[in-house]
Scaffold this motif. Structure first.
Motif, PDB file in Angstrom:
ATOM      1  N   CYS A   8      42.728  35.768  40.545  1.00  0.00           N
ATOM      2  CA  CYS A   8      43.421  35.717  39.255  1.00  0.00           C
ATOM      3  C   CYS A   8      42.422  35.815  38.123  1.00  0.00           C
ATOM      4  N   ALA A   9      41.266  35.187  38.277  1.00  0.00           N
ATOM      5  CA  ALA A   9      40.225  35.258  37.251  1.00  0.00           C
ATOM      6  C   ALA A   9      39.724  36.689  37.113  1.00  0.00           C
ATOM      7  N   VAL A  10      39.574  37.393  38.223  1.00  0.00           N
ATOM      8  CA  VAL A  10      39.145  38.792  38.172  1.00  0.00           C
ATOM      9  C   VAL A  10      40.205  39.620  37.459  1.00  0.00           C
ATOM     10  N   CYS A  11      41.471  39.444  37.814  1.00  0.00           N
ATOM     11  CA  CYS A  11      42.548  40.217  37.191  1.00  0.00           C
ATOM     12  C   CYS A  11      42.652  39.910  35.701  1.00  0.00           C
ATOM     13  N   ALA A  12      42.510  38.647  35.326  1.00  0.00           N
ATOM     14  CA  ALA A  12      42.569  38.282  33.915  1.00  0.00           C
ATOM     15  C   ALA A  12      41.436  38.932  33.142  1.00  0.00           C
ATOM     16  N   LEU A  13      40.247  38.913  33.717  1.00  0.00           N
ATOM     17  CA  LEU A  13      39.111  39.535  33.054  1.00  0.00           C
ATOM     18  C   LEU A  13      39.324  41.039  32.953  1.00  0.00           C
ATOM     19  N   VAL A  14      39.871  41.631  33.979  1.00  0.00           N
ATOM     20  CA  VAL A  14      40.145  43.064  33.961  1.00  0.00           C
ATOM     21  C   VAL A  14      41.125  43.390  32.846  1.00  0.00           C
ATOM     22  N   ALA A  15      42.178  42.625  32.732  1.00  0.00           N
ATOM     23  CA  ALA A  15      43.184  42.892  31.709  1.00  0.00           C
ATOM     24  C   ALA A  15      42.597  42.781  30.313  1.00  0.00           C
ATOM     25  N   VAL A  16      41.703  41.838  30.108  1.00  0.00           N
ATOM     26  CA  VAL A  16      41.102  41.636  28.794  1.00  0.00           C
ATOM     27  C   VAL A  16      40.083  42.718  28.478  1.00  0.00           C
ATOM     28  N   THR A  17      39.321  43.145  29.468  1.00  0.00           N
ATOM     29  CA  THR A  17      38.227  44.075  29.203  1.00  0.00           C
ATOM     30  C   THR A  17      38.604  45.535  29.352  1.00  0.00           C
ATOM     31  N   ALA A  18      39.776  45.821  29.880  1.00  0.00           N
ATOM     32  CA  ALA A  18      40.145  47.205  30.157  1.00  0.00           C
ATOM     33  C   ALA A  18      40.268  48.020  28.874  1.00  0.00           C
ATOM     34  N   GLY A  19      39.361  48.957  28.713  1.00  0.00           N
ATOM     35  CA  GLY A  19      39.420  49.844  27.562  1.00  0.00           C
ATOM     36  C   GLY A  19      39.345  49.088  26.262  1.00  0.00           C
ATOM     37  N   ALA A  20      40.050  49.583  25.279  1.00  0.00           N
ATOM     38  CA  ALA A  20      40.107  48.910  23.986  1.00  0.00           C
ATOM     39  C   ALA A  20      41.057  47.730  24.076  1.00  0.00           C
ATOM     40  N   GLY A  68      30.606  48.650  44.765  1.00  0.00           N
ATOM     41  CA  GLY A  68      32.016  48.556  45.132  1.00  0.00           C
ATOM     42  C   GLY A  68      32.427  47.192  45.645  1.00  0.00           C
ATOM     43  N   VAL A  69      31.570  46.199  45.481  1.00  0.00           N
ATOM     44  CA  VAL A  69      31.867  44.828  45.903  1.00  0.00           C
ATOM     45  C   VAL A  69      31.433  43.882  44.791  1.00  0.00           C
ATOM     46  N   LEU A  70      32.365  43.015  44.375  1.00  0.00           N
ATOM     47  CA  LEU A  70      31.989  41.970  43.429  1.00  0.00           C
ATOM     48  C   LEU A  70      31.522  40.769  44.232  1.00  0.00           C
ATOM     49  N   THR A  71      30.247  40.473  44.127  1.00  0.00           N
ATOM     50  CA  THR A  71      29.671  39.322  44.809  1.00  0.00           C
ATOM     51  C   THR A  71      29.722  38.127  43.873  1.00  0.00           C
ATOM     52  N   ALA A  72      29.429  36.963  44.394  1.00  0.00           N
ATOM     53  CA  ALA A  72      29.540  35.727  43.610  1.00  0.00           C
ATOM     54  C   ALA A  72      28.812  35.829  42.275  1.00  0.00           C
ATOM     55  N   ASP A  73      27.619  36.404  42.285  1.00  0.00           N
ATOM     56  CA  ASP A  73      26.861  36.493  41.034  1.00  0.00           C
ATOM     57  C   ASP A  73      27.488  37.447  40.017  1.00  0.00           C
ATOM     58  N   LEU A  82      30.952  37.663  39.754  1.00  0.00           N
ATOM     59  CA  LEU A  82      32.275  37.105  39.463  1.00  0.00           C
ATOM     60  C   LEU A  82      32.208  36.099  38.320  1.00  0.00           C
ATOM     61  N   PRO A  83      33.312  35.959  37.584  1.00  0.00           N
ATOM     62  CA  PRO A  83      33.352  34.926  36.538  1.00  0.00           C
ATOM     63  C   PRO A  83      33.051  33.555  37.134  1.00  0.00           C
ATOM     64  N   GLY A  84      32.195  32.806  36.501  1.00  0.00           N
ATOM     65  CA  GLY A  84      31.808  31.496  37.007  1.00  0.00           C
ATOM     66  C   GLY A  84      30.700  31.546  38.038  1.00  0.00           C
ATOM     67  N   GLY A  85      30.323  32.735  38.479  1.00  0.00           N
ATOM     68  CA  GLY A  85      29.223  32.878  39.419  1.00  0.00           C
ATOM     69  C   GLY A  85      29.487  32.357  40.810  1.00  0.00           C
ATOM     70  N   LYS A  86      30.766  32.233  41.181  1.00  0.00           N
ATOM     71  CA  LYS A  86      31.060  31.783  42.545  1.00  0.00           C
ATOM     72  C   LYS A  86      32.368  32.397  43.013  1.00  0.00           C
ATOM     73  N   GLY A  87      32.582  32.320  44.315  1.00  0.00           N
ATOM     74  CA  GLY A  87      33.782  32.877  44.926  1.00  0.00           C
ATOM     75  C   GLY A  87      33.407  33.850  46.019  1.00  0.00           C
ATOM     76  N   ARG A  88      34.399  34.193  46.826  1.00  0.00           N
ATOM     77  CA  ARG A  88      34.147  35.122  47.926  1.00  0.00           C
ATOM     78  C   ARG A  88      34.078  36.541  47.383  1.00  0.00           C
ATOM     79  N   PRO A  89      33.352  37.409  48.035  1.00  0.00           N
ATOM     80  CA  PRO A  89      33.251  38.796  47.586  1.00  0.00           C
ATOM     81  C   PRO A  89      34.626  39.474  47.528  1.00  0.00           C
ATOM     82  N   VAL A  90      34.787  40.369  46.564  1.00  0.00           N
ATOM     83  CA  VAL A  90      36.015  41.150  46.398  1.00  0.00           C
ATOM     84  C   VAL A  90      35.618  42.621  46.414  1.00  0.00           C
ATOM     85  N   THR A  91      36.164  43.370  47.368  1.00  0.00           N
ATOM     86  CA  THR A  91      35.850  44.795  47.435  1.00  0.00           C
ATOM     87  C   THR A  91      36.756  45.572  46.487  1.00  0.00           C
ATOM     88  N   LEU A  92      36.320  46.769  46.133  1.00  0.00           N
ATOM     89  CA  LEU A  92      37.137  47.631  45.289  1.00  0.00           C
ATOM     90  C   LEU A  92      38.464  47.938  45.987  1.00  0.00           C
TER      91      LEU A  92
END
Length: 107
Positions: free
Chosen positions: A3-15, A57-62, A64-74
């Motif tokens: 959810c944190a990744v999706c929220a960040l994506v929604a905020v940062t996507a384009g303008a 193509g992989v978001l690793t903990a470093d 990700l927001p907060g610097g922790k969490g399991r990896p998320v692939t594209l």
């Protein structure tokens, strides 16, 4: 975590946009007044790409927001975006119109 990744994506996507019509305008790259899955995924991928500093193509903990969490692939990210799109597509026509974009995703 995702959810944190999706929220960040929604905020940062384009303008940054503040109205549904602006989301539609930015996402609707072919100008047909509706958003396809491909257009939705392209818009929502922007944040992932910005966070994926090493471009693997992989978001690793470093990365990700907060610097922790399991990896998320594209691939995982794109599948979750597709699932969200499908929940928002309440009339099941394969596109999101302004009303569907404005509504929260169905569970």
């Amino acid at each position: 975590m995702l959810c944190a990744v999706c929220a960040l994506v929604a905020v940062t996507a384009g303008a940054q946009v503040t109205r549904t019509s602006e989301y539609l305008e930015h996402m609707d790259t072919d100008g047909d007044g509706r958003v396809s899955l491909a257009e939705y995924q392209a818009w929502m991928r922007y944040g992932f790409d910005q966070m994926d500093r090493n471009g693997d193509g992989v978001l690793t903990a470093d990365e990700l927001p907060g610097g922790k969490g399991r990896p998320v692939t594209l691939a995982e990210h794109m599948a979750r975006i597709a699932a969200t799109f499908n929940r928002q597509d309440t009339n099941r026509d394969g596109y999101l119109d302004a009303r569907e974009l404005a509504a929260p995703p169905q569970k």
